[in-house]
Design a protein around this motif. Structure first.
Motif, PDB file in Angstrom:
ATOM      1  N   ARG A  74       0.819  -1.218   0.000  1.00 52.33           N
ATOM      2  CA  ARG A  74       0.000   0.000   0.000  1.00 52.33           C
ATOM      3  C   ARG A  74       0.852   1.268   0.000  1.00 52.33           C
ATOM      4  O   ARG A  74       0.434   2.298  -0.550  1.00 52.33           O
ATOM      5  N   GLN A  75       2.053   1.209   0.594  1.00 53.30           N
ATOM      6  CA  GLN A  75       2.913   2.401   0.531  1.00 53.30           C
ATOM      7  C   GLN A  75       3.426   2.628  -0.890  1.00 53.30           C
ATOM      8  O   GLN A  75       3.578   3.773  -1.326  1.00 53.30           O
ATOM      9  N   ARG A  76       3.684   1.551  -1.617  1.00 55.32           N
ATOM     10  CA  ARG A  76       4.146   1.691  -3.009  1.00 55.32           C
ATOM     11  C   ARG A  76       3.046   2.331  -3.866  1.00 55.32           C
ATOM     12  O   ARG A  76       3.305   3.246  -4.654  1.00 55.32           O
ATOM     13  N   ILE A  77       1.821   1.860  -3.721  1.00 55.28           N
ATOM     14  CA  ILE A  77       0.711   2.434  -4.486  1.00 55.28           C
ATOM     15  C   ILE A  77       0.523   3.891  -4.119  1.00 55.28           C
ATOM     16  O   ILE A  77       0.362   4.763  -4.986  1.00 55.28           O
ATOM     17  N   THR A  78       0.547   4.186  -2.821  1.00 60.26           N
ATOM     18  CA  THR A  78       0.370   5.563  -2.352  1.00 60.26           C
ATOM     19  C   THR A  78       1.450   6.480  -2.900  1.00 60.26           C
ATOM     20  O   THR A  78       1.166   7.601  -3.350  1.00 60.26           O
ATOM     21  N   LEU A  79       2.696   6.025  -2.874  1.00 57.85           N
ATOM     22  CA  LEU A  79       3.794   6.849  -3.372  1.00 57.85           C
ATOM     23  C   LEU A  79       3.599   7.190  -4.840  1.00 57.85           C
ATOM     24  O   LEU A  79       3.699   8.362  -5.243  1.00 57.85           O
ATOM     25  N   PHE A  80       3.319   6.198  -5.656  1.00 63.26           N
ATOM     26  CA  PHE A  80       3.155   6.447  -7.089  1.00 63.26           C
ATOM     27  C   PHE A  80       1.977   7.391  -7.349  1.00 63.26           C
ATOM     28  O   PHE A  80       2.110   8.375  -8.096  1.00 63.26           O
ATOM     29  N   GLN A  82      -3.084  12.692   1.587  1.00 66.21           N
ATOM     30  CA  GLN A  82      -4.110  12.164   2.486  1.00 66.21           C
ATOM     31  C   GLN A  82      -5.279  11.575   1.707  1.00 66.21           C
ATOM     32  O   GLN A  82      -5.800  10.512   2.067  1.00 66.21           O
ATOM     33  N   ALA A  83      -5.685  12.242   0.626  1.00 65.73           N
ATOM     34  CA  ALA A  83      -6.780  11.722  -0.200  1.00 65.73           C
ATOM     35  C   ALA A  83      -6.378  10.400  -0.845  1.00 65.73           C
ATOM     36  O   ALA A  83      -7.194   9.462  -0.930  1.00 65.73           O
ATOM     37  N   VAL A  84      -5.121  10.305  -1.294  1.00 67.78           N
ATOM     38  CA  VAL A  84      -4.635   9.053  -1.879  1.00 67.78           C
ATOM     39  C   VAL A  84      -4.622   7.950  -0.831  1.00 67.78           C
ATOM     40  O   VAL A  84      -5.012   6.808  -1.107  1.00 67.78           O
ATOM     41  N   MET A  85      -4.190   8.259   0.380  1.00 70.56           N
ATOM     42  CA  MET A  85      -4.139   7.246   1.432  1.00 70.56           C
ATOM     43  C   MET A  85      -5.530   6.701   1.748  1.00 70.56           C
ATOM     44  O   MET A  85      -5.710   5.489   1.945  1.00 70.56           O
ATOM     45  N   VAL A  86      -6.525   7.575   1.790  1.00 68.33           N
ATOM     46  CA  VAL A  86      -7.910   7.125   2.003  1.00 68.33           C
ATOM     47  C   VAL A  86      -8.335   6.195   0.869  1.00 68.33           C
ATOM     48  O   VAL A  86      -8.917   5.126   1.092  1.00 68.33           O
ATOM     49  N   LEU A  87      -8.037   6.603  -0.365  1.00 66.57           N
ATOM     50  CA  LEU A  87      -8.384   5.794  -1.532  1.00 66.57           C
ATOM     51  C   LEU A  87      -7.711   4.430  -1.479  1.00 66.57           C
ATOM     52  O   LEU A  87      -8.360   3.387  -1.718  1.00 66.57           O
ATOM     53  N   VAL A  88      -6.420   4.403  -1.158  1.00 65.25           N
ATOM     54  CA  VAL A  88      -5.670   3.143  -1.133  1.00 65.25           C
ATOM     55  C   VAL A  88      -6.201   2.221  -0.042  1.00 65.25           C
ATOM     56  O   VAL A  88      -6.364   1.009  -0.256  1.00 65.25           O
ATOM     57  N   ASN A  89      -6.483   2.772   1.114  1.00 63.39           N
ATOM     58  CA  ASN A  89      -7.016   1.934   2.196  1.00 63.39           C
ATOM     59  C   ASN A  89      -8.398   1.380   1.870  1.00 63.39           C
ATOM     60  O   ASN A  89      -8.764   0.303   2.347  1.00 63.39           O
ATOM     61  N   ALA A 111       1.339  -1.376   5.549  1.00 66.04           N
ATOM     62  CA  ALA A 111       0.590  -0.409   6.340  1.00 66.04           C
ATOM     63  C   ALA A 111       0.967   0.992   5.893  1.00 66.04           C
ATOM     64  O   ALA A 111       2.039   1.218   5.338  1.00 66.04           O
ATOM     65  N   LEU A 112       0.066   1.955   6.130  1.00 66.93           N
ATOM     66  CA  LEU A 112       0.301   3.335   5.710  1.00 66.93           C
ATOM     67  C   LEU A 112       0.626   4.276   6.856  1.00 66.93           C
ATOM     68  O   LEU A 112       0.952   5.444   6.636  1.00 66.93           O
TER      69      LEU A 112
END
Length: 514
Positions: A45-51, A210-217, A226-227
């Motif tokens: 999930r951190q990889r997806i969030t970063l990209f 933050q919006a990306v993290m919500v989306l990824v979770n 974990a994020l």
């Protein structure tokens, strides 16, 4: 429309050659977030969030430059993969040509070509000027080098790059009279462990992240990782801050301890710059220049600076060249014919082997492990345990934030696993648990003993190492760099050999429970 400009998720720089001669009245940029790029491997999930966050931040930079941009946000379109996005845009706009910088993934390049052919649109793939050696330049070097040698060696490529760019050179000779200082750069931390360790800067997630993290979770809730600890640079400004911190606070100690490991210390003196460089938020030239200037100014030793520059100018450029030279066969390479499945604890970190629990545990928490944790703990175990190179490579691509296939696959399949039979490495990277005990404190408190080959408390690394030596004795005896490893095997009593081989086989059947 004249040109459709495709910008991929790891090409986040205004220096992208596809943007040269851009005309906002005739050209359109397209960027896309799609499910397939997050789940073709089971991405952290951190990889997806970063990209996604870095892409969205870069899209803001493009809009600020008044570049016409069609941005496909993951939660706002129905297209499952990049090819479908590109086909849709081509049908809508019917451009005269497609322009794109060289992708970092053979799969993407093939998909691009297929879409262009299907729509009969010329595809112009432009040299990626981010790198200091082009694909064609590396091919020419490899062809010339191979005329006299059976396998490629990074060391000689690296020396040529040092000379070409005049980096750490005194005229025609290397600074300090030596091309490398490995003998100074392989120290363990000692009983006290790391001292006066500076922590990396924290980049508090802004509204976009933050919006990306919500989306990824929400969309990737079943994905590993974990994020909570996410703090990777997602903009060029943040990446420059991280570079400055490394040069000022960590570079001086990087060299001696670059191979060291310590419990609950995931970063030590490592730069953490790979993800920023691989997304092209940083240029390798500025990273190298900053490190070299620290040596010139007397703020870091030549050994530390050379060791770091070797990673950027040497290995990073070299493995990219190897990737494009060896694809697509590198993807299926399996020299030892290893075929065992990854134990489930690769996705949980819940193993009794403390070294692997530490390395995989921190990977799942942060999306990061340094090169020795990857090569000489996780990669080493994967080789000794006869794990499928394809499964191991997919795991590495999935779980690390800096993983793009051009850098991940050669390092894992080619270097760590010897899956291509030593095309660019002089020996398999194998060792017993004694290596890990020497370079870390991971063995402290572990239920396994690295000195024991057999028995309930025998370290699996040690058992499988000796089993590997017995199984591949002839191969290793024929290699000057591994000959000493198997010398003891030749004089070992047959009864002991059989006992070790049998116990190693038993361990292979028990991988899930180790």
């Amino acid at each position: 429309m004249r040109n459709l400009i495709i910008i991929l998720g790891d090409q986040l720089t205004l220096d992208n050659p596809a943007l040269d001669h851009f005309d906002p009245t005739q050209d359109l940029i397209v960027m896309a977030e799609v499910m397939h790029e997050a789940n073709h491997v089971w991405s952290h999930r951190q990889r997806i969030t970063l990209f996604l966050s870095a892409m969205r931040h870069f899209a803001e930079r493009l809009r600020a430059q008044d570049y016409p941009l069609a941005y496909f946000q993951l939660d706002a379109h129905p297209y499952p993969d990049l090819a479908t996005v590109w086909q849709t845009v081509l049908q809508q706009h019917q451009p005269q040509a497609i322009k794109v910088c060289e992708p970092g993934d053979w799969r993407i390049w093939q998909s691009l070509q297929a879409v262009a052919d299907q729509h009969a649109v010329p595809l112009h793939v432009l040299q990626d000027t981010h790198f200091m050696s082009s694909i064609d330049q590396f091919r020419r070097w490899a062809a010339k080098y191979s005329e006299k040698n059976t396998s490629l060696r990074m060391e000689f490529f690296y020396r040529g790059m040092r000379k070409k760019y005049h980096i750490l050179m005194d005229g025609e000779e290397p600074a300090g009279g030596s091309w490398n200082f490995d003998h100074d750069n392989r120290q363990s931390l000692g009983k006290l462990g790391p001292q006066a360790l500076s922590q990396p800067p924290v980049f508090t997630p802004d509204a976009i992240t933050q919006a990306v993290m919500v989306l990824v979770n929400e969309r990737f809730a079943d994905h590993p990782g974990a994020l909570a600890s996410f703090t990777w640079p997602v903009t060029r400004e943040q990446a420059l801050t991280l570079l400055t911190h490394f040069v000022q606070e960590k570079l001086a100690q990087f060299g001696p301890y670059q191979d060291a490991m310590w419990q609950n210390q995931p970063y030590l003196w490592h730069s953490l710059l790979a993800s920023a460089m691989n997304l092209k938020l940083l240029n390798p030239r500025e990273v190298i220049a900053a490190a070299e200037q620290a040596y010139v100014d007397g703020r870091a030793s030549l050994a530390s600076v050379e060791g770091f520059i070797r990673q950027v100018l040497g290995w990073r450029e070299f493995v990219r060249g190897v990737y494009w030279l060896e694809m697509p066969t590198l993807k299926s390479a399996n020299y030892f014919q290893h075929a065992l499945d990854l134990p489930n604890w690769f996705w949980t970190g819940q193993t009794q082997m403390q070294c692997l629990s530490q390395c995989i545990g921190q990977t799942l928490q942060t999306g990061y492990a340094h090169h020795i944790q990857r090569l000489m703990v996780i990669g080493l175990f994967s080789t000794l345990a006869q794990l499928s190179p394809q499964q191991v490579s997919a795991w590495f691509l999935a779980v690390y934030v800096d993983a793009v296939e051009w850098v991940e696959l050669p390092n894992v399949a080619g270097m760590a696993l010897y899956a291509n039979g030593g095309r660019f490495t002089s020996k398999p990277y194998i060792a017993s648990g004694a290596y890990i005990q020497r370079m870390s404190n991971y063995c402290t408190g572990c239920r396994y003993d690295p000195k024991q080959k057999t028995g309930d408390r025998a370290c699996p690394f040690t058992t499988l190492y000796w089993g590997f030596l017995i199984r591949h004795e002839a191969l290793l005896a024929a290699n000057p760099r591994t000959r000493l490893m198997v010398k003891h095997i030749a004089t070992m009593p047959e009864e002991e050999r059989l006992a070790i081989a049998a116990f190693a086989e038993q361990r292979l059947q028990q991988l899930a429970d180790l």
